[in-house]
Design an enzyme around this catalytic site. Sequence first.
Site, PDB file in Angstrom:
ATOM      1  CE  LYS A  70      -3.047   4.399  -8.075  1.00  0.00           C
ATOM      2  NZ  LYS A  70      -3.425   3.195  -8.865  1.00  0.00           N
ATOM      3  CB  SER A 145      -0.383   2.340 -11.221  1.00  0.00           C
ATOM      4  OG  SER A 145      -1.723   2.152 -10.829  1.00  0.00           O
ATOM      5  CB  SER A 169      -2.870  -0.740 -10.298  1.00  0.00           C
ATOM      6  OG  SER A 169      -2.192  -0.401 -11.471  1.00  0.00           O
TER       7      SER A 169
HETATM    8  N1  GLN Z   1      -0.017  -2.151 -14.935  1.00  0.00           N
HETATM    9  C1  GLN Z   1      -1.225  -1.956 -15.642  1.00  0.00           C
HETATM   10  C2  GLN Z   1      -1.095  -0.799 -16.610  1.00  0.00           C
HETATM   11  O1  GLN Z   1      -0.031  -0.335 -16.769  1.00  0.00           O
HETATM   12  C3  GLN Z   1      -2.365  -1.809 -14.700  1.00  0.00           C
HETATM   13  C4  GLN Z   1      -2.596  -0.430 -14.249  1.00  0.00           C
HETATM   14  C5  GLN Z   1      -3.717  -0.345 -13.280  1.00  0.00           C
HETATM   15  O2  GLN Z   1      -4.280  -1.335 -12.824  1.00  0.00           O
HETATM   16  N2  GLN Z   1      -4.084   0.879 -12.982  1.00  0.00           N
HETATM   17  O3  GLN Z   1      -2.031  -0.372 -17.200  1.00  0.00           O
END
Ligand code: GLN
Length: 464
Positions: A70, A145, A169
């Site tokens: 990532k 994400s 994420s």
């Molecule tokens: N979808 C969650 C957010 O928007 C989780 C993001 C993540 O785990 N980095 O914060």
Amino acid sequence: MREIREALLREDYSLTDLVKHYQSKIAERSHLAAFREVFTDDSLERASEVQSKIKAGTAGKLAGMVLAIKDNICYRDHEVGAASKILEGFISPYHATIVERLLAEDVIIIGRTSCDEFAMGSSNENSAYGPVLNPLDEALVPGGSSGGSAAAVAAGMCLASLGSDTGGSIRQPASFCGLVGLKPTYGRVSRYGLLAYASSMDQIGPFASKSEDAALLLEVMAGKDSKDNTSSNHRVDEYSEEGKARTYELAYYKEIVEHPGLDPQLKADFLAQLEILRSQGHKVEELSFPYLNDLVPTYNVLSNAEASSNLSRYDGIRYGYRSENAGDIDTTYTKSRSEGFGPEVKRRIMLGTFVLSSGYYDAYYSKAQKVRRLIRDATINALSDCDFILSPTTPHSAFKIGDIQDPVQMYLEDIFTVQANLAGVPSVSIPKFKSASGMPIGLQITAGPFEEKKMLQFARSLED
Ligand code: GLN
């Protein structure tokens, strides 16, 4: 991984052939936008190095593993940008500890994958470089994400990938793309060299098609790191060891099954899955979790507060982007930050600054910390009476790109995943269910702290 390693040993093909194969897959479907950058030459260079080690019998545990990372994990002398304009052109001067450990076992890093900007999002639509498409249905989001990392594995562009999971994420995109996605116990994996979002919850973890490969990656990454004080010196188990068949005590939450946002077909399939597990001899018990609707608000207050502090370092001076219109020190800060960050990141920095400001600190930040403690205690308590808590990973399958415009509705997408982050416990999503249109949805298995081995063995036993 095992098949690839055997094929390489038999010389059915070379590691160079394998890397070229993945590179051509990436090129074929470059419109998915899974990658921010392909490390074309240096992955081929490494392939020939590792190939000679295989020949000489000195290759590491991960020789043959072609991995994508990532875009928020530092790989020395490579660009890292968290899919944000503010880091454009920034080259990492050092390796994340996990990158060092993986390279030492001869992994090949093929490129860096797109994500929501600074890992903030549930659909990968917040990348400054445009959305990533779901390889299984290109009109749909891959989740976020870590959407690029999930899309890359699902499209066969690499064998496995790494993401980061602060609120879901890794698990949510794994659910949307039909993969195994693992969030380790908080502290299991070093965060040194991970661009911080919410430091009390961030964890790096793998995506793979098989639990065994995810386990293998964890085995190499896990363990104490003197560069990350929150990393744990808890024993590192052989996570990839296949367990003996056994029965477990399983639990699920009544409030999740009864949640109005849960897709009715998915609910039926989840309950049917519990029946299958019962018929296999597992004990399945219904529990109550009174804080379900407090999870997302608590997560939001705390993660935004931590983000507002962590992201203050991007000031137009030390890293990446600086506004063309910068004049004195103040306009350098304000213009670089206003132009460099995208709308969702700005929203979270402002909310985070607000909940930490004097006069609101007690009402929001301290209160959320207290609620977090209640959530954590209730979670750990439940897990001390059973082996695993099961749930669907997401309330439904992947949605259409552009379909969710309201930020609050988007935040609610994380309702089933944030609990594990708030409680610091490990959790894995494995492909198990299908929507009416055939899109995958994950089964989420959550275990007690440092129970990754047992959790991955159970996951493996449920693999089709
Ligand atoms: N979808 C969650 C957010 O928007 C989780 C993001 C993540 O785990 N980095 O914060």
